[in-house]
Design a protein around this motif. Structure first.
Motif, PDB file in Angstrom:
ATOM      1  N   ILE A   8       0.834  -1.210   0.000  1.00  0.00           N
ATOM      2  CA  ILE A   8       0.000   0.000   0.000  1.00  0.00           C
ATOM      3  C   ILE A   8       0.867   1.258   0.000  1.00  0.00           C
ATOM      4  N   ARG A   9       2.148   1.089   0.250  1.00  0.00           N
ATOM      5  CA  ARG A   9       3.017   2.256   0.264  1.00  0.00           C
ATOM      6  C   ARG A   9       4.444   1.792   0.031  1.00  0.00           C
ATOM      7  N   ARG A  10       5.141   2.580  -0.780  1.00  0.00           N
ATOM      8  CA  ARG A  10       6.562   2.280  -0.984  1.00  0.00           C
ATOM      9  C   ARG A  10       7.329   3.577  -0.863  1.00  0.00           C
ATOM     10  N   LYS A  11       8.339   3.543  -0.031  1.00  0.00           N
ATOM     11  CA  LYS A  11       9.094   4.765   0.203  1.00  0.00           C
ATOM     12  C   LYS A  11      10.574   4.432   0.122  1.00  0.00           C
ATOM     13  N   THR A  12      11.328   5.220  -0.637  1.00  0.00           N
ATOM     14  CA  THR A  12      12.772   4.986  -0.695  1.00  0.00           C
ATOM     15  C   THR A  12      13.460   6.134   0.012  1.00  0.00           C
ATOM     16  N   ILE A  13      14.261   5.781   1.019  1.00  0.00           N
ATOM     17  CA  ILE A  13      15.041   6.809   1.708  1.00  0.00           C
ATOM     18  C   ILE A  13      16.498   6.394   1.543  1.00  0.00           C
ATOM     19  N   GLY A  14      17.178   7.036   0.625  1.00  0.00           N
ATOM     20  CA  GLY A  14      18.592   6.711   0.366  1.00  0.00           C
ATOM     21  C   GLY A  14      18.754   5.241  -0.004  1.00  0.00           C
ATOM     22  N   LYS A  15      19.394   4.474   0.854  1.00  0.00           N
ATOM     23  CA  LYS A  15      19.685   3.076   0.524  1.00  0.00           C
ATOM     24  C   LYS A  15      18.715   2.106   1.195  1.00  0.00           C
ATOM     25  N   ILE A  16      17.542   2.626   1.553  1.00  0.00           N
ATOM     26  CA  ILE A  16      16.528   1.757   2.179  1.00  0.00           C
ATOM     27  C   ILE A  16      15.196   1.916   1.441  1.00  0.00           C
ATOM     28  N   VAL A  17      14.567   0.772   1.142  1.00  0.00           N
ATOM     29  CA  VAL A  17      13.196   0.822   0.618  1.00  0.00           C
ATOM     30  C   VAL A  17      12.282   0.314   1.726  1.00  0.00           C
ATOM     31  N   ILE A  18      11.236   1.070   2.008  1.00  0.00           N
ATOM     32  CA  ILE A  18      10.272   0.633   3.025  1.00  0.00           C
ATOM     33  C   ILE A  18       8.966   0.286   2.325  1.00  0.00           C
ATOM     34  N   LEU A  19       8.515  -0.932   2.570  1.00  0.00           N
ATOM     35  CA  LEU A  19       7.223  -1.347   2.005  1.00  0.00           C
ATOM     36  C   LEU A  19       6.222  -1.490   3.135  1.00  0.00           C
ATOM     37  N   GLU A  20       5.036  -0.950   2.898  1.00  0.00           N
ATOM     38  CA  GLU A  20       3.928  -1.213   3.829  1.00  0.00           C
ATOM     39  C   GLU A  20       2.999  -2.163   3.130  1.00  0.00           C
ATOM     40  N   ILE A  21       2.646  -3.230   3.847  1.00  0.00           N
ATOM     41  CA  ILE A  21       1.851  -4.292   3.235  1.00  0.00           C
ATOM     42  C   ILE A  21       0.579  -4.493   4.026  1.00  0.00           C
ATOM     43  N   SER A  22      -0.544  -4.441   3.323  1.00  0.00           N
ATOM     44  CA  SER A  22      -1.830  -4.659   3.978  1.00  0.00           C
ATOM     45  C   SER A  22      -2.192  -6.132   3.835  1.00  0.00           C
ATOM     46  N   GLY A  23      -2.373  -6.802   4.967  1.00  0.00           N
ATOM     47  CA  GLY A  23      -2.706  -8.228   4.924  1.00  0.00           C
ATOM     48  C   GLY A  23      -3.873  -8.540   5.823  1.00  0.00           C
ATOM     49  N   ASP A  24      -3.719  -9.597   6.630  1.00  0.00           N
ATOM     50  CA  ASP A  24      -4.860 -10.007   7.440  1.00  0.00           C
ATOM     51  C   ASP A  24      -4.945  -9.295   8.790  1.00  0.00           C
ATOM     52  N   SER A  25      -3.976  -8.468   9.104  1.00  0.00           N
ATOM     53  CA  SER A  25      -4.035  -7.769  10.390  1.00  0.00           C
ATOM     54  C   SER A  25      -4.606  -6.364  10.173  1.00  0.00           C
ATOM     55  N   SER A  26      -4.931  -5.691  11.263  1.00  0.00           N
ATOM     56  CA  SER A  26      -5.526  -4.356  11.125  1.00  0.00           C
ATOM     57  C   SER A  26      -4.482  -3.324  10.749  1.00  0.00           C
ATOM     58  N   LYS A  27      -3.316  -3.420  11.389  1.00  0.00           N
ATOM     59  CA  LYS A  27      -2.220  -2.499  11.047  1.00  0.00           C
ATOM     60  C   LYS A  27      -1.383  -3.118   9.948  1.00  0.00           C
ATOM     61  N   PRO A  28      -0.779  -2.303   9.063  1.00  0.00           N
ATOM     62  CA  PRO A  28       0.031  -2.889   7.992  1.00  0.00           C
ATOM     63  C   PRO A  28       1.310  -3.555   8.517  1.00  0.00           C
ATOM     64  N   TYR A  29       1.825  -4.470   7.713  1.00  0.00           N
ATOM     65  CA  TYR A  29       3.150  -5.031   7.960  1.00  0.00           C
ATOM     66  C   TYR A  29       4.134  -4.088   7.292  1.00  0.00           C
ATOM     67  N   VAL A  30       5.259  -3.868   7.927  1.00  0.00           N
ATOM     68  CA  VAL A  30       6.255  -2.970   7.355  1.00  0.00           C
ATOM     69  C   VAL A  30       7.561  -3.743   7.201  1.00  0.00           C
ATOM     70  N   ILE A  31       8.141  -3.689   5.997  1.00  0.00           N
ATOM     71  CA  ILE A  31       9.479  -4.281   5.857  1.00  0.00           C
ATOM     72  C   ILE A  31      10.423  -3.225   5.288  1.00  0.00           C
ATOM     73  N   ALA A  32      11.567  -3.125   5.913  1.00  0.00           N
ATOM     74  CA  ALA A  32      12.605  -2.195   5.443  1.00  0.00           C
ATOM     75  C   ALA A  32      13.688  -3.033   4.781  1.00  0.00           C
ATOM     76  N   LEU A  33      14.001  -2.699   3.526  1.00  0.00           N
ATOM     77  CA  LEU A  33      14.991  -3.483   2.792  1.00  0.00           C
ATOM     78  C   LEU A  33      16.207  -2.610   2.546  1.00  0.00           C
ATOM     79  N   LYS A  34      17.331  -3.051   3.078  1.00  0.00           N
ATOM     80  CA  LYS A  34      18.553  -2.236   3.001  1.00  0.00           C
ATOM     81  C   LYS A  34      19.465  -2.739   1.894  1.00  0.00           C
ATOM     82  N   LYS A  35      19.972  -1.787   1.127  1.00  0.00           N
ATOM     83  CA  LYS A  35      20.851  -2.113  -0.011  1.00  0.00           C
ATOM     84  C   LYS A  35      22.047  -2.963   0.449  1.00  0.00           C
ATOM     85  N   GLU A  36      22.579  -2.605   1.597  1.00  0.00           N
ATOM     86  CA  GLU A  36      23.750  -3.345   2.080  1.00  0.00           C
ATOM     87  C   GLU A  36      23.379  -4.708   2.665  1.00  0.00           C
TER      88      GLU A  36
END
Ligand code: AMO
Length: 416
Positions: A8-36
């Motif tokens: 539901i949201r993708r944000k890139t801050i420098g060398k990190i991509v943050i994904l917000e994922i809407s699934g079966d819970s009320s609040k989204p799941y958030v994963i931060a993916l680091k280039k390194e």
């Protein structure tokens, strides 16, 4: 752990991509993916469009940095489907959509935590109602939705062609729940109501849902009002306890209600309104405007929720019991100017019921199957119908019943 949902949201801050994922819970799941740290996943996520359906393998992050959701560390991501087009609505709700658009794309907007919270609470409401009825010895019933006669007035019946017969969609389980009073002392049903009202108001749907109950061996409508007020107080307590997260997402502070609720008679309601200069014609039901005004007056006295009892016969269905003085044992339950429920004690005496049908200009012949049930030991009984969407609107402070049902059926909507 495998977690699935939609970006539901993708944000890139420098060398990190943050994904917000809407699934079966009320609040989204958030994963931060680091280039390194996870270069492959970073590359994959960098240009993932909002709307992508995916699953990831991961673990709860030891440090929770996101205020918007629950953070996970992803080890693997599997993409299942990418959107063919940009989404027609904003699923994180930054760009507010018009009600019309929200209704059209409700199925997509449920990815938005705010929209989802409304329907999670609706689900809780019905679960709480079931729990309350089970605890109080009620049996759950299902009655036909294709019927030969209606209980709430012919003008609002949707006709259905049923082989060689004329049939209608059921406006209310009224006749059936009463018939069952000849064998089961307490029943309830969670049911659709189909009503062909041509209204276009924030309080009417053509397919709405009700929580219906019927109780046998009552002493008066007071017994029915007790069940109804306790049911509503129970539902509110249940939501307060079980939906802390969803109420937080919606920014709603749900206050408990104390029973018993205030009761005023119809006559008292009319007197209150007239003393405020509102004109109420003799023997007529309260208009919506009058009901709203009464709600304001009662709220100013500290009563947000209250019963109006002893409705005049002219303003009720044929099945309510009449008192000697021309009033009936019908009540309404109003919450902040909106009718949430109607109910009362019924006429259970066969002869009087036939007379009541005639007095309302109805032909007892059309109700033969119903009247039969009154011949074999029908006890005094009563019940109510509680509007699911209306209750949800009031509990969450929504502006329109269309916000409280997944797929809207109204004067202008037959799809989706
Ligand atoms: P009534 O017609 O008052 O009573 O309906 C009960 C409750 O159902 C809700 N409701 C609706 N909500 C949205 N759109 C509609 N078109 C709509 N129609 C009804 C309201 C209303 O208070 N048989 C009786 C109940 C009984 O006596 O047991 C009945 O149907 O919240």
């Amino acid at each position: 752990m495998r977690i699935c949902g939609w970006v539901i949201r993708r944000k890139t801050i420098g060398k990190i991509v943050i994904l917000e994922i809407s699934g079966d819970s009320s609040k989204p799941y958030v994963i931060a993916l680091k280039k390194e740290r996870e270069p492959e996943l970073f590359k994959l996520a960098r240009d993932l469009p909002v709307g992508t359906a995916l699953c990831f393998e991961g673990e709860l992050a030891p440090v929770q940095k996101s205020r918007r959701g629950v953070e996970y560390i992803a080890k693997e991501i599997n993409i299942y489907s990418r959107p063919l087009e940009p989404l027609p609505v904003d699923t994180i709700g930054k760009v507010p959509a018009l009600l019309d658009t929200r209704i059209k794309y409700r199925y997509l907007l449920l990815r938005n935590p705010v929209e989802k919270a409304i329907f999670k609470i609706r689900e809780s409401m019905l679960r709480a109602a079931r729990e309350y009825f089970i605890k109080n010895g009620f049996m759950e019933i299902q009655t036909p939705k294709i019927v030969a006669a209606g209980a709430e007035g012919g003008a609002t019946l949707f006709p259905v062609k049923y082989f060689e017969y004329n049939a209608y969609l059921s406006q209310s389980p009224q006749l059936y729940k009463q018939m069952l009073m000849s064998s089961v002392p307490r029943v309830y049903e969670i049911t659709p109501y189909f009503r062909a009202e041509k209204f276009d108001t924030p309080r009417h749907l053509n397919e709405s849902w009700g929580i219906d109950a019927e109780i046998g061996f009552i002493k008066s409508e007071e017994d029915v009002m007790n069940v109804l007020e306790n049911l509503i107080a129970y539902i509110i307590d249940y939501i307060r306890k079980n939906n802390v997260e969803e109420l937080g997402i919606l920014g709603v502070e749900l206050k408990p209600l104390t029973v018993p609720f205030k009761r005023i008679t119809f006559k008292e309601a009319v007197d209150i309104l007239r003393s405020e200069g509102v004109e109420i014609p003799e023997g007529e039901d309260l208009t919506e405007a009058a009901e709203k005004k009464l709600g304001e007056i009662m709220a100013s006295k500290g009563y947000d929720i209250f019963f109006i009892t002893k409705f005049p016969w002219e303003a009720t269905g044929f099945y309510y019991m009449r008192n000697e003085d021309g009033t009936t044992r019908k009540f309404d339950l109003d919450y902040k100017g909106l009718e949430l429920s109607s109910g009362g004690q019924r006429e259970h005496r066969y002869e009087k019921l036939i007379q009541a049908l005639r007095d309302k200009g109805l032909n007892p012949e059309g109700f033969k199957f119903y009247l039969e049930a009154f011949k074999y030991g029908m006890p005094p009984h009563g019940g109510f119908g509680l509007g699911v969407e209306r209750l949800l609107v009031k509990l969450l402070g929504l502006g329109n019943v269309r916000e409280a049902i997944l797929f809207v059926r109204d004067r202008n909507r037959l799809v989706p």
